[in-house]
Design a protein around this motif. Structure first.
Motif, PDB file in Angstrom:
ATOM      1  N   VAL A 155       0.845  -1.196   0.000  1.00 24.00           N
ATOM      2  CA  VAL A 155       0.000   0.000   0.000  1.00 24.00           C
ATOM      3  C   VAL A 155       0.882   1.248   0.000  1.00 24.00           C
ATOM      4  O   VAL A 155       1.873   1.319   0.741  1.00 24.00           O
ATOM      5  N   LEU A 156       0.522   2.211  -0.838  1.00 27.61           N
ATOM      6  CA  LEU A 156       1.177   3.519  -0.846  1.00 27.61           C
ATOM      7  C   LEU A 156       0.068   4.561  -0.840  1.00 27.61           C
ATOM      8  O   LEU A 156      -0.627   4.751  -1.839  1.00 27.61           O
ATOM      9  N   THR A 157      -0.113   5.228   0.293  1.00 31.00           N
ATOM     10  CA  THR A 157      -1.267   6.096   0.474  1.00 31.00           C
ATOM     11  C   THR A 157      -0.911   7.328   1.290  1.00 31.00           C
ATOM     12  O   THR A 157       0.203   7.420   1.836  1.00 31.00           O
ATOM     13  N   THR A 158      -1.841   8.258   1.382  1.00 29.23           N
ATOM     14  CA  THR A 158      -1.633   9.448   2.211  1.00 29.23           C
ATOM     15  C   THR A 158      -2.198   9.254   3.612  1.00 29.23           C
ATOM     16  O   THR A 158      -1.979  10.099   4.478  1.00 29.23           O
ATOM     17  N   TYR A 159      -2.918   8.162   3.847  1.00 30.94           N
ATOM     18  CA  TYR A 159      -3.646   7.986   5.103  1.00 30.94           C
ATOM     19  C   TYR A 159      -2.941   7.010   6.047  1.00 30.94           C
ATOM     20  O   TYR A 159      -2.589   5.892   5.651  1.00 30.94           O
ATOM     21  N   ASP A 160      -2.749   7.441   7.304  1.00 30.34           N
ATOM     22  CA  ASP A 160      -2.177   6.533   8.299  1.00 30.34           C
ATOM     23  C   ASP A 160      -3.118   6.345   9.480  1.00 30.34           C
ATOM     24  O   ASP A 160      -2.694   6.113  10.605  1.00 30.34           O
ATOM     25  N   THR A 161      -4.432   6.439   9.210  1.00 29.70           N
ATOM     26  CA  THR A 161      -5.411   6.212  10.269  1.00 29.70           C
ATOM     27  C   THR A 161      -5.523   4.718  10.563  1.00 29.70           C
ATOM     28  O   THR A 161      -5.312   3.874   9.692  1.00 29.70           O
ATOM     29  N   GLU A 162      -5.880   4.428  11.799  1.00 29.23           N
ATOM     30  CA  GLU A 162      -5.963   3.045  12.251  1.00 29.23           C
ATOM     31  C   GLU A 162      -6.921   2.223  11.401  1.00 29.23           C
ATOM     32  O   GLU A 162      -6.627   1.076  11.042  1.00 29.23           O
ATOM     33  N   SER A 163      -8.058   2.802  11.048  1.00 29.14           N
ATOM     34  CA  SER A 163      -9.052   2.058  10.271  1.00 29.14           C
ATOM     35  C   SER A 163      -8.502   1.668   8.898  1.00 29.14           C
ATOM     36  O   SER A 163      -8.703   0.538   8.441  1.00 29.14           O
ATOM     37  N   ASP A 164      -7.799   2.585   8.239  1.00 33.13           N
ATOM     38  CA  ASP A 164      -7.229   2.282   6.926  1.00 33.13           C
ATOM     39  C   ASP A 164      -6.151   1.206   7.024  1.00 33.13           C
ATOM     40  O   ASP A 164      -6.087   0.283   6.205  1.00 33.13           O
ATOM     41  N   ILE A 165      -5.285   1.342   8.017  1.00 29.55           N
ATOM     42  CA  ILE A 165      -4.186   0.386   8.194  1.00 29.55           C
ATOM     43  C   ILE A 165      -4.728  -1.018   8.403  1.00 29.55           C
ATOM     44  O   ILE A 165      -4.310  -1.976   7.746  1.00 29.55           O
ATOM     45  N   LEU A 166      -5.667  -1.149   9.331  1.00 29.42           N
ATOM     46  CA  LEU A 166      -6.183  -2.477   9.662  1.00 29.42           C
ATOM     47  C   LEU A 166      -6.907  -3.109   8.477  1.00 29.42           C
ATOM     48  O   LEU A 166      -6.737  -4.305   8.204  1.00 29.42           O
ATOM     49  N   ARG A 167      -7.700  -2.320   7.756  1.00 27.95           N
ATOM     50  CA  ARG A 167      -8.419  -2.877   6.609  1.00 27.95           C
ATOM     51  C   ARG A 167      -7.444  -3.366   5.542  1.00 27.95           C
ATOM     52  O   ARG A 167      -7.640  -4.429   4.947  1.00 27.95           O
TER      53      ARG A 167
ATOM     54  N   ARG B 123       0.972  -6.755   2.119  1.00 26.81           N
ATOM     55  CA  ARG B 123       2.218  -7.151   2.769  1.00 26.81           C
ATOM     56  C   ARG B 123       2.840  -5.979   3.517  1.00 26.81           C
ATOM     57  O   ARG B 123       3.515  -6.157   4.529  1.00 26.81           O
ATOM     58  N   GLY B 124       2.627  -4.762   2.990  1.00 32.45           N
ATOM     59  CA  GLY B 124       3.237  -3.594   3.606  1.00 32.45           C
ATOM     60  C   GLY B 124       2.383  -2.357   3.448  1.00 32.45           C
ATOM     61  O   GLY B 124       1.369  -2.366   2.734  1.00 32.45           O
ATOM     62  N   TYR B 125       2.789  -1.276   4.122  1.00 31.84           N
ATOM     63  CA  TYR B 125       1.997  -0.053   4.155  1.00 31.84           C
ATOM     64  C   TYR B 125       2.952   1.124   4.291  1.00 31.84           C
ATOM     65  O   TYR B 125       3.560   1.336   5.341  1.00 31.84           O
ATOM     66  N   LEU B 126       3.101   1.884   3.207  1.00 31.82           N
ATOM     67  CA  LEU B 126       3.938   3.074   3.204  1.00 31.82           C
ATOM     68  C   LEU B 126       3.102   4.312   2.899  1.00 31.82           C
ATOM     69  O   LEU B 126       2.013   4.200   2.335  1.00 31.82           O
ATOM     70  N   LEU B 127       3.631   5.472   3.250  1.00 30.34           N
ATOM     71  CA  LEU B 127       2.940   6.728   2.999  1.00 30.34           C
ATOM     72  C   LEU B 127       3.564   7.443   1.811  1.00 30.34           C
ATOM     73  O   LEU B 127       4.753   7.284   1.522  1.00 30.34           O
ATOM     74  N   LYS B 128       2.763   8.261   1.141  1.00 35.31           N
ATOM     75  CA  LYS B 128       3.222   8.906  -0.088  1.00 35.31           C
ATOM     76  C   LYS B 128       4.279   9.980   0.145  1.00 35.31           C
ATOM     77  O   LYS B 128       4.878  10.457  -0.820  1.00 35.31           O
ATOM     78  N   ASP B 129       4.507  10.355   1.397  1.00 34.47           N
ATOM     79  CA  ASP B 129       5.584  11.310   1.653  1.00 34.47           C
ATOM     80  C   ASP B 129       6.916  10.613   1.936  1.00 34.47           C
ATOM     81  O   ASP B 129       7.905  11.260   2.295  1.00 34.47           O
ATOM     82  N   ALA B 130       6.947   9.289   1.743  1.00 33.51           N
ATOM     83  CA  ALA B 130       8.193   8.546   1.942  1.00 33.51           C
ATOM     84  C   ALA B 130       9.232   8.964   0.899  1.00 33.51           C
ATOM     85  O   ALA B 130       8.883   9.209  -0.262  1.00 33.51           O
TER      86      ALA B 130
END
Length: 208
Positions: free
Chosen positions: A82-94, A101-108
């Motif tokens: 996942v590459l997204t702007t959102y790091d809210t708990e609900s988004d992460i868990l879903r 497999r992974g979750y990164l933010l677009k400001d990386a």
């Protein structure tokens, strides 16, 4: 060569990612998609190693978590990062429950993105620091944890739905909704619906 498919509904974002990724000797973007049907078609045809997935797709399209679940249900599926702007708990868990497999933010930084893609292709878990911190908070002994259903209730609250409407959306009774609200108020230390929404947004449990 690690083969990658991009799933994002913004053509400019996909073009920027393609330019960055294709500049790496061992990474190659082999396809793009802006929604569920196209994603499944491209993944089936191009057989990527990694799907780089945005979570928020507009115009009524299926969300990134839903597309992730569909991609992971394919025979011999690729890994999903996942590459997204959102790091809210609900988004992460879903996203993680859907099989990402992974979750990164677009400001990386680009280097972090490239390393994340390579690690994902190896089957390793990749998490942005803020995402990892959120998951650690959920598993810390004694921590007050909002359940998945309570997150759903909070999201419906933020949309201004009443108890009857929430019960209909969640396929439960109004009494069950009231019970969830009571637990939410206690866990968040509030006593109003507006207070619950404000606290959930402040703690990054749901999106603003």
């Amino acid at each position: 060569m690690i083969r990658i498919v991009l799933v994002d509904d913004h053509p400019v974002v996909r073009a920027g990612l393609r330019a960055l990724i294709d500049g790496q000797d061992d990474l190659s973007v082999v396809g793009e998609a802006d929604g569920l049907e196209r994603a499944l078609a491209v993944v089936g045809a191009d057989r990527p190693d990694v799907v780089l997935m945005d979570l928020s797709l507009g115009d009524g399209k299926a969300g990134g978590a839903e597309i992730t679940a569909a991609v992971r249900a394919l025979p011999e599926p690729p890994e999903v990062l996942v590459l997204t702007t959102y790091d809210t708990e609900s988004d992460i868990l879903r996203a993680l429950e859907a099989g990402a497999r992974g979750y990164l933010l677009k400001d990386a930084p680009p280097a972090e993105l490239f390393a994340g893609i390579r690690a994902t292709a190896r089957g390793e878990t990749v998490l942005a620091p803020s995402v990892a911190a959120t998951l650690v908070r959920r598993t810390t002994p004694g921590a007050t944890t909002i359940t998945e259903r309570e997150v759903e209730v909070l999201e419906l609250l933020s949309r201004g739905l009443g108890n009857k409407e929430m019960a209909r959306e969640l396929f439960v009774s109004e009494a069950t909704v009231k019970s969830h609200l009571s637990h939410i108020y206690t866990k968040l230390g509030v006593d109003t619906r507006a207070g619950a929404v404000a606290a959930a947004i402040e703690r990054r449990i749901i999106r603003a």
